[in-house]
Design a protein around this motif. Structure first.
Motif, short mmCIF file in Angstrom:
data_model
loop_
_atom_site.label_atom_id
_atom_site.label_comp_id
_atom_site.label_asym_id
_atom_site.label_seq_id
_atom_site.Cartn_x
_atom_site.Cartn_y
_atom_site.Cartn_z
N ILE B 118 57.20 102.18 40.44
CA ILE B 118 57.74 103.54 40.50
C ILE B 118 56.60 104.56 40.43
CG2 ILE B 118 59.10 105.23 39.19
CD1 ILE B 118 61.05 102.89 38.61
N THR B 119 55.61 104.28 39.59
CA THR B 119 54.45 105.16 39.52
C THR B 119 53.73 105.18 40.87
OG1 THR B 119 54.24 104.52 37.22
CG2 THR B 119 52.39 105.69 38.17
N LEU B 120 53.66 104.01 41.50
CA LEU B 120 53.04 103.92 42.82
C LEU B 120 53.78 104.78 43.84
CD1 LEU B 120 50.87 102.15 44.43
CD2 LEU B 120 52.83 100.73 45.07
N TRP B 121 55.10 104.78 43.75
CA TRP B 121 55.91 105.53 44.72
C TRP B 121 55.97 107.02 44.42
CZ3 TRP B 121 60.21 101.41 43.82
CH2 TRP B 121 59.88 100.26 44.52
N TRP B 127 58.29 112.83 36.75
CA TRP B 127 59.35 112.16 37.51
C TRP B 127 59.39 110.65 37.38
CZ3 TRP B 127 63.93 113.42 38.69
CH2 TRP B 127 64.23 114.79 38.83
N PRO B 128 58.24 109.95 37.50
CA PRO B 128 58.33 108.49 37.34
C PRO B 128 58.91 108.10 35.98
CG PRO B 128 56.05 109.23 37.34
CD PRO B 128 56.87 110.37 37.82
N LYS B 129 58.60 108.86 34.93
CA LYS B 129 59.13 108.53 33.60
C LYS B 129 60.65 108.76 33.56
CE LYS B 129 54.64 109.15 32.82
NZ LYS B 129 53.72 109.74 33.80
N LEU B 131 62.61 108.64 36.01
CA LEU B 131 63.26 107.60 36.82
C LEU B 131 63.39 106.29 36.08
CD1 LEU B 131 62.00 108.11 40.48
CD2 LEU B 131 64.36 107.87 39.69
N VAL B 132 62.35 105.90 35.34
CA VAL B 132 62.43 104.66 34.57
C VAL B 132 63.52 104.78 33.50
CG1 VAL B 132 61.23 103.09 33.00
CG2 VAL B 132 60.06 103.96 35.03
N VAL B 133 63.54 105.92 32.80
CA VAL B 133 64.59 106.14 31.79
C VAL B 133 65.96 106.06 32.45
CG1 VAL B 133 65.57 107.79 30.16
CG2 VAL B 133 63.10 107.53 30.32
N PHE B 134 66.08 106.69 33.61
CA PHE B 134 67.34 106.67 34.34
C PHE B 134 67.78 105.23 34.64
CE2 PHE B 134 68.92 106.05 38.68
CZ PHE B 134 70.18 106.59 38.55
N ILE B 196 62.74 103.72 24.79
CA ILE B 196 61.91 102.57 25.18
C ILE B 196 61.45 102.76 26.63
CG2 ILE B 196 61.85 100.06 25.47
CD1 ILE B 196 64.18 99.93 23.43
N GLY B 197 62.39 103.15 27.49
CA GLY B 197 62.07 103.36 28.90
C GLY B 197 60.97 104.40 29.09
N ALA B 198 61.07 105.50 28.36
CA ALA B 198 60.09 106.58 28.47
C ALA B 198 58.71 106.08 28.04
CB ALA B 198 60.52 107.77 27.63
N VAL B 199 58.66 105.34 26.94
CA VAL B 199 57.36 104.86 26.43
C VAL B 199 56.73 103.87 27.40
CG1 VAL B 199 56.25 103.54 24.58
CG2 VAL B 199 57.95 105.29 24.03
N ILE B 200 57.55 102.97 27.96
CA ILE B 200 57.03 102.00 28.93
C ILE B 200 56.43 102.73 30.12
CG2 ILE B 200 57.76 100.31 30.66
CD1 ILE B 200 59.75 99.29 28.50
#
Lengths: 262, 256
Positions: B118-121, B127-129, B131-134, B196-200
């Protein structure tokens, strides 16, 4: 046949089959044939599993018979109707609505004028002793009070046919006796055409003009017993020798079947 | 009388036990760091963590606000999208057969593994954070909401049908009210995953946020600071959980 003579509900040779385990069809009901005259109170009693609740669902238009023909005022039943009020087994009040809003549900769905409906709902609740409980949630009421509210809901839109599906089956014996007396009084005022499904013989005899006794599954009519007790029916009716006689007769009919089965 | 006294005493101990357990834990921790002479860069004493948290309070607050923003934005986005999608899945047989299996497949992908992609995209930044949380939150919310929309008891459906109610009326007056508590349970599960998602996502690539702070602090052996950030993260997670639970209780008392 004049309009007044025409049966409100005409049931002719209906059966209902369900898909049982392993795809084998199970005969739940019938064939059954009977009429309910305008303004008559008919009770259906029978052992559990005789298809009496299925019969009510068919007349309510909630289910379709496998064979046979059901008519309401001479017209085939195609689905539920506003002219039919149903009291279900377990009150089925919506727990997130107040008692008043539950009673008003038919008015909401039928788009009835809200002020008149509100007045009617309050009056109905008052007539069953629920004044002051309008703003309560169903969970705050006793089982008997909930079923009273459910009766009010069924009556709100003034249906001319009332269907009761073991309305007091979930209540304790004392509350049940009390409520069936209340219902006898309530019904006596308006004399709407009514069909009561019950396994309580005394309740059936107290309320009905005619008791249809069903056989075990698949339910057929064993006998139609006329209840020639005077109205209004009260607590004293239960002590009437004729009441006892009719109730005993019905009990014998049902237990005769049980013995045959055993 | 004794029975009554016993009840009161047990209520007291029940309320007092959790904080007492925490106090005991911290005292034991503090004592063992000095008594066993544990080096501070391996396990700092609680007092050292509190003192560094105070020194770094401005920085901590900034990183906390970033992580909080990512968490809440991603969580709200998931709730906002899960509701219409769950309705669509319940409403349409086609979507149920097509969309639902895709959602299930999506859930079996470990989100941690997705974070670098996601960071790559999407690149760096918020935004990538979000999206991961989402992604982490979406599944528990939608699955619970779908289950809730289908949880209406048959007698209630029969009641509505007997009053000639159409599908939409039954949906609005019975299915939705029945589904709301299920939806909120989904939210409660999701919100614990959200942090957890945000931290990852911050671990993968970021220049701010509590995850970033933990990563840089521990790589520089500033263990006390990492612990301080971890403590704030825990408080944030617990606070969000109880906030959701408060909303749940408020809705429950209004509905039931």
């Amino acid at each position: 046949m004049t309009l007044a003579d025409r049966p409100r509900v005409g049931v002719e040779g209906i059966t209902r089959r369900f898909n049982g385990p392993a795809g084998k069809p199970v005969e739940a009901l019938g064939p059954v044939t009977f009429d309910v005259a305008a303004g008559a109170f008919v009770a259906v009693v029978g052992p559990s599993g005789c298809g009496k609740s299925t019969l009510l669902r068919l007349i309510a238009g909630l289910d379709v018979p496998s064979t046979g023909d059901i008519r309401r005022d001479g017209a085939p039943i195609t689905g539920p109707s506003r002219d039919v009020g149903i009291v279900f087994q377990d009150h089925v009040l919506l727990p997130w609505l107040t008692v008043l809003d539950n009673v008003l549900l038919p008015a909401e769905l039928y788009d009835l004028p809200s002020n008149a409906a509100r007045a009617r709902a309050r009056q109905l609740l008052g007539s069953v002793g629920l004044s002051g409980f309008e703003g309560h949630k169903p969970a705050q009421l006793s089982g008997g009070m909930r079923q009273r509210a459910a009766i009010c809901r069924a009556l709100l839109a003034e249906p001319s046919i009332l269907l009761f599906d073991e309305p007091f089956g979930a209540l304790d014996a004392l509350t049940r006796e009390r409520l069936s007396l209340d219902l006898a009084g309530l019904w006596g005022e308006t004399r709407r055409t009514a069909l009561l499904i019950t396994h309580d013989i005394a309740e059936a005899v107290l309320l009905a003009d005619e008791v249809i006794v069903m056989t075990p599954r698949p339910g057929r009519i064993r006998e139609r017993v006329a209840v020639d007790l005077p109205r209004p029916r009260t607590a004293a009716t239960r002590r009437d020798p004729r009441f006892v006689e009719i109730a005993e007769h019905i009990r014998d009919l049902i237990f005769a079947d049980w013995q045959e089965a055993a | 009388m004794t029975k009554r006294g016993g009840v009161i005493a047990s209520e007291w101990t029940q309320a007092a036990l959790p904080p007492l357990a925490f106090i005991a834990l911290f005292i034991g921790w503090q004592w063992s760091t000095t008594a066993l002479q544990i080096r501070p860069w391996i396990l700092p004493a609680p007092t050292a963590i509190v003192s560094i948290a105070y020194d770094w309070r401005i920085e901590l607050l900034r990183h906390t606000s970033v992580t909080t923003l990512e968490t809440i934005a991603g969580f709200l986005l998931s709730a906002l999208l899960a509701v219409p999608l769950s309705i669509a899945v319940v409403w349409s047989v086609l979507l149920r057969r097509t969309l639902y299996p895709i959602l299930l497949a999506l859930q079996s992908i470990p989100k941690v593994a997705l974070a670098p992609l996601i960071t790559l995209w999407v690149g760096f930044g918020l935004w990538p954070k979000i999206l991961v949380v989402f992604l982490v939150c979406f599944f528990p919310v939608i699955v619970n909401t779908i289950a809730g929309l289908e949880a209406a008891p048959q007698p209630m459906i029969d009641l509505m049908r007997s009053m000639c109610a159409g599908h939409w009326q039954t949906f609005r007056r019975v299915r939705v009210p029945v589904a709301v508590p299920h939806f909120l349970v989904g939210c409660k599960i999701a919100v614990t995953f959200a942090v957890i998602g945000a931290v990852i996502a911050e671990f993968v690539g970021s220049e701010e946020g509590l995850g970033y702070l933990i990563l840089t602090a521990s790589s520089q052996s500033q263990t006390a600071l990492a612990f301080a950030a971890l403590a704030v993260l825990t408080i944030l997670s617990v606070a969000l959980y109880y906030l959701t639970e408060m909303i749940e209780r408020w809705v429950a008392t209004r509905m039931a």
